[in-house]
Design a protein around this motif. Structure first.
Motif, PDB file in Angstrom:
ATOM      1  N   MET A   1      -2.908  -2.639   4.914  1.00 25.28           N
ATOM      2  CA  MET A   1      -2.043  -2.096   3.951  1.00 25.28           C
ATOM      3  C   MET A   1      -0.847  -3.179   3.751  1.00 25.28           C
ATOM      4  SD  MET A   1       0.497   1.037   4.130  1.00 25.28           S
ATOM      5  CE  MET A   1       1.868   1.038   3.258  1.00 25.28           C
ATOM      6  N   HIS A   3       2.360  -5.246   2.799  1.00 22.92           N
ATOM      7  CA  HIS A   3       3.683  -4.828   3.154  1.00 22.92           C
ATOM      8  C   HIS A   3       4.883  -5.234   1.979  1.00 22.92           C
ATOM      9  CE1 HIS A   3       2.720  -3.514   7.034  1.00 22.92           C
ATOM     10  NE2 HIS A   3       2.017  -4.653   7.076  1.00 22.92           N
ATOM     11  N   GLN A   6       8.726  -1.836  -1.826  1.00 22.22           N
ATOM     12  CA  GLN A   6       8.323  -0.749  -3.038  1.00 22.22           C
ATOM     13  C   GLN A   6       9.653  -0.159  -3.246  1.00 22.22           C
ATOM     14  OE1 GLN A   6       6.320   0.792  -0.060  1.00 22.22           O
ATOM     15  NE2 GLN A   6       4.500  -0.287  -0.453  1.00 22.22           N
ATOM     16  N   THR A  18       8.835   6.298  -1.335  1.00 21.13           N
ATOM     17  CA  THR A  18       8.625   5.101  -2.203  1.00 21.13           C
ATOM     18  C   THR A  18       7.135   5.382  -3.029  1.00 21.13           C
ATOM     19  OG1 THR A  18       7.461   4.059  -0.336  1.00 21.13           O
ATOM     20  CG2 THR A  18       9.996   3.582  -0.794  1.00 21.13           C
ATOM     21  N   HIS A  20       3.620   3.836  -3.873  1.00 24.25           N
ATOM     22  CA  HIS A  20       3.069   2.642  -3.399  1.00 24.25           C
ATOM     23  C   HIS A  20       2.190   2.134  -4.652  1.00 24.25           C
ATOM     24  CE1 HIS A  20       0.018   0.316  -1.653  1.00 24.25           C
ATOM     25  NE2 HIS A  20       0.903   0.152  -0.520  1.00 24.25           N
ATOM     26  N   LEU A  26       4.351   7.419  -0.515  1.00 27.13           N
ATOM     27  CA  LEU A  26       4.566   7.004   0.651  1.00 27.13           C
ATOM     28  C   LEU A  26       5.934   7.708   1.263  1.00 27.13           C
ATOM     29  CD1 LEU A  26       3.860   5.274   3.366  1.00 27.13           C
ATOM     30  CD2 LEU A  26       5.210   3.188   2.364  1.00 27.13           C
ATOM     31  N   HIS A 130      -3.837   4.190   4.811  1.00 23.78           N
ATOM     32  CA  HIS A 130      -3.721   3.494   3.621  1.00 23.78           C
ATOM     33  C   HIS A 130      -5.447   3.582   3.246  1.00 23.78           C
ATOM     34  CE1 HIS A 130      -3.056   0.625   0.276  1.00 23.78           C
ATOM     35  NE2 HIS A 130      -4.001  -0.085   0.601  1.00 23.78           N
TER      36      HIS A 130
END
Length: 139
Positions: A1, A3, A6, A18, A20, A26, A130
């Motif tokens: 996923m 990083h 976000q 957030t 994504h 997320l 994810h």
């Protein structure tokens, strides 16, 4: 996923939501005691984000989450799964399991109800969660 940073859509004592980049919400739950009103606020903002973006996927990072109280369980069952908090009708949710065994047990019980309403599964890492969400179909 990935990083990447976000933008924060909403944050309170319960957690941070957030957006994504691949098209899901997320939710990172904080390691703190919660009030049902704060959980309701987080879920309301989550539902609003999903509806606004026309998304159906959620990654719920529960690694640091404290056990759910009985009022919180009732709120989730009646208001979130019961449809009283506006959200998409069908969801695909990936849960990253909590470190706390009591939290994991409570989430497992709720997940049984969740699976009656939408697709969900639990994982031990963000990367697995994810990858699972990438298999969920978006509208």
């Amino acid at each position: 996923m990935p990083h990447s940073i976000q933008p924060v859509y909403f944050e309170n004592a319960v957690g941070r939501i957030t957006e994504h980049a691949t098209g899901y919400a997320l939710v990172r739950y904080h390691a703190a005691k919660r009030e049902p009103a704060e959980l309701r606020a987080l879920l309301t903002h989550l539902g609003n984000l999903l509806l606004r973006r026309n998304w159906q996927c959620i990654l719920a990072d529960m690694r640091t989450m404290e056990p759910l109280s009985t009022p919180e369980k009732i709120l989730l069952m009646e208001e979130w799964y019961g449809g009283h908090i506006p959200r998409p009708e069908r969801l695909c949710t990936a849960y990253v399991l909590a470190d706390n065994a009591l939290t994991r047990l409570a989430i497992y019980e709720l997940q049984q109800e969740a699976r009656k309403h939408h697709r969900s599964d639990a994982f031990t890492s963000l990367e697995e969660a994810h990858a699972y969400l990438l298999t969920c179909t978006q509208p």
